[in-house]
Design an enzyme around this catalytic site. Structure first.
Site, short mmCIF file in Angstrom:
data_model
loop_
_atom_site.label_atom_id
_atom_site.label_comp_id
_atom_site.label_asym_id
_atom_site.label_seq_id
_atom_site.Cartn_x
_atom_site.Cartn_y
_atom_site.Cartn_z
N ASN A 11 13.15 -1.25 7.73
CA ASN A 11 12.19 -2.36 8.21
C ASN A 11 12.52 -3.29 7.05
O ASN A 11 11.98 -3.52 6.03
CB ASN A 11 10.72 -1.66 7.96
CG ASN A 11 9.58 -3.16 8.42
OD1 ASN A 11 10.11 -4.02 8.76
ND2 ASN A 11 8.40 -2.95 8.07
N TRP A 12 13.31 -4.35 7.52
CA TRP A 12 13.62 -5.83 6.76
C TRP A 12 12.43 -6.66 6.59
O TRP A 12 12.64 -7.51 5.42
CB TRP A 12 14.90 -6.21 7.21
CG TRP A 12 15.98 -5.38 7.45
CD1 TRP A 12 16.30 -4.11 7.03
CD2 TRP A 12 17.25 -5.80 8.13
NE1 TRP A 12 17.68 -3.69 7.42
CE2 TRP A 12 18.10 -4.80 7.82
CE3 TRP A 12 17.61 -7.03 8.63
CZ2 TRP A 12 19.36 -4.74 8.29
CZ3 TRP A 12 18.93 -6.99 9.04
CH2 TRP A 12 20.03 -5.78 9.01
N LYS A 13 11.38 -6.48 7.26
CA LYS A 13 10.14 -7.27 6.96
C LYS A 13 10.56 -8.52 7.29
O LYS A 13 11.59 -8.96 7.98
CB LYS A 13 9.42 -6.86 5.61
CG LYS A 13 9.26 -5.57 5.57
CD LYS A 13 8.01 -5.03 4.54
CE LYS A 13 8.20 -3.59 4.39
NZ LYS A 13 6.76 -3.35 3.56
N HIS A 99 2.41 -1.64 12.20
CA HIS A 99 2.69 -1.38 10.62
C HIS A 99 1.40 -1.87 9.72
O HIS A 99 0.75 -2.74 10.32
CB HIS A 99 3.78 -2.27 10.61
CG HIS A 99 4.50 -1.97 9.16
ND1 HIS A 99 3.85 -2.73 8.02
CD2 HIS A 99 5.27 -1.26 8.67
CE1 HIS A 99 4.56 -2.41 6.96
NE2 HIS A 99 5.46 -1.55 7.40
N GLU A 101 1.10 -3.73 7.46
CA GLU A 101 1.07 -5.22 7.16
C GLU A 101 0.45 -6.00 8.46
O GLU A 101 -0.34 -7.01 8.42
CB GLU A 101 2.46 -5.77 6.70
CG GLU A 101 2.84 -5.44 5.21
CD GLU A 101 4.19 -4.91 5.16
OE1 GLU A 101 5.03 -5.37 5.77
OE2 GLU A 101 4.38 -4.17 3.99
N GLU A 171 2.27 6.27 7.06
CA GLU A 171 2.79 5.38 5.68
C GLU A 171 1.40 4.93 5.08
O GLU A 171 0.84 4.21 5.41
CB GLU A 171 3.13 4.04 6.28
CG GLU A 171 4.50 4.29 7.27
CD GLU A 171 5.10 2.78 7.06
OE1 GLU A 171 6.31 2.90 6.44
OE2 GLU A 171 4.75 2.01 7.96
N GLY A 177 5.72 -0.60 -0.58
CA GLY A 177 5.89 -1.77 -1.41
C GLY A 177 5.38 -1.52 -2.78
O GLY A 177 5.50 -2.50 -3.51
N SER A 217 7.54 3.71 -0.29
CA SER A 217 8.26 3.63 -1.54
C SER A 217 9.44 4.97 -1.38
O SER A 217 9.52 5.32 -2.32
CB SER A 217 7.48 3.68 -2.72
OG SER A 217 6.58 2.45 -2.65
N GLY A 238 11.18 0.47 3.57
CA GLY A 238 10.99 -1.05 3.68
C GLY A 238 11.95 -1.52 2.54
O GLY A 238 13.11 -1.90 2.80
N GLY A 239 11.83 -1.71 1.30
CA GLY A 239 12.17 -2.54 0.16
C GLY A 239 13.73 -1.83 0.26
O GLY A 239 14.67 -2.61 -0.15
C1 PEP Z 1 7.66 -0.26 5.29
O1 PEP Z 1 7.49 -1.38 5.16
O2 PEP Z 1 7.41 0.34 6.32
C2 PEP Z 1 7.50 0.51 4.02
C3 PEP Z 1 7.33 1.91 4.00
O3 PEP Z 1 7.74 -0.29 2.94
P1 PEP Z 1 8.49 0.59 1.51
O4 PEP Z 1 9.70 1.52 1.57
O5 PEP Z 1 8.97 -0.80 0.75
O6 PEP Z 1 7.33 1.05 0.67
#
Ligand code: PEP
Length: 257
Positions: A11-13, A99, A101, A171, A177, A217, A238-239
């Site tokens: 997920n590049w957000k 998600h 966010e 999640e 994040g 994470s 994500g990151g």
């Molecule tokens: C996500 O965006 O779904 C996520 C899990 O982010 P991160 O890996 O950065 O915690």
């Protein structure tokens, strides 16, 4: 042993630009050229979908491309929204819904999330339904009821024969994040209970086939231990999905569990 094919999504957000999204796509394709046994999808920002799709096609990559969000109405006066047919037209085959966010920054509620889940599945696309508790909910001992409520609400009126296109993503909001990760045991406990819930809703066969992935994470250093848990079928990243070597390392960890 898992009988379910692991799934890893990147997920590049709201990150990358025209150049870096293309560079990232090429690097991930190259890094995963010889990796098998994992279904991989990337979720770029909307403006780069067509370009990412064209790189994946040109390289005959099996990496799938998806959207980070969609609107459930087919067309009309919904300024700023993107329909599922538009996404299909751009080559998306999978959509993230709910998600954290979207829930906690944008303010999406269970009812809207359910409408999106139904619209994505009805359109024949895969839906990754994300659920997770906040730190306050966890500390109050509400982890299970919150996740169960989000899954029940998200899947309301979803018939069993659509569920083969569903992936559930657990999640925990406090892990997204933040660099904090659920312990493999804690994550496994939630995944096991979510699978029981799916079994209660749709029966044991569908529950045994449904992939439930972990997000929060995930890094190359913790991926293998998480993915080795019996009810964890991969991850939503994500990151680390913005760093090709990290994302490739995570997918490789899923390939070997
Ligand atoms: C996500 O965006 O779904 C996520 C899990 O982010 P991160 O890996 O950065 O915690």
């Amino acid at each position: 042993m898992h009988e379910r094919k692991p799934f890893v999504g990147g997920n590049w957000k709201m990150n990358t630009n025209r150049t870096t999204s293309a560079d990232l796509t090429r690097a991930v394709v190259d890094g995963l050229a010889r990796v098998e046994g994992v279904e991989v999808a990337v979720y770029p920002p909307f403006p780069y979908l067509l370009a990412v799709r064209s790189i994946l096609r040109d390289r005959s990559s099996s990496i799938r491309m998806g959207a980070q969000n969609a609107y459930h109405r087919p067309d009309g006066a919904y300024t700023g929204e993107i329909s599922i047919e538009m996404l299909k037209d751009c080559g998306a085959t999978t959509v993230l819904v709910g998600h954290s966010e979207r829930r906690h920054v944008i303010g999406e509620q269970d009812e809207l999330i359910n409408a999106k889940v139904r619209a994505v599945l009805e359109a024949g696309l895969e839906c990754v339904l994300c659920v997770g508790e906040t730190i306050e909910e966890r500390e109050a001992g509400h982890t299970d009821p919150v996740n169960q409520r989000q899954v029940r609400a998200g899947l309301a009126d979803v018939p069993g024969d659509w569920v083969n296109r569903l992936v559930l993503a657990y999640e925990p909001v406090w892990a997204i994040g933040t660099g904090k990760t659920a312990t493999p045991d804690d994550a496994q406990d939630v995944h096991r209970k979510l699978r029981q819930l799916v079994s209660g809703l749709y029966g044991p066969e569908i529950a045994a086939r449904t992939r439930i992935i972990y997000g929060g994470s995930v890094k190359p250093s913790n991926a293998a231990e998480l993915f080795a848990q019996p009810d964890i079928d991969g991850g939503l990243i994500g990151g680390a999905s913005l760093k090709p070597e990290d994302f490739v390392g995570i997918v490789k960890a899923a390939a070997t569990t």
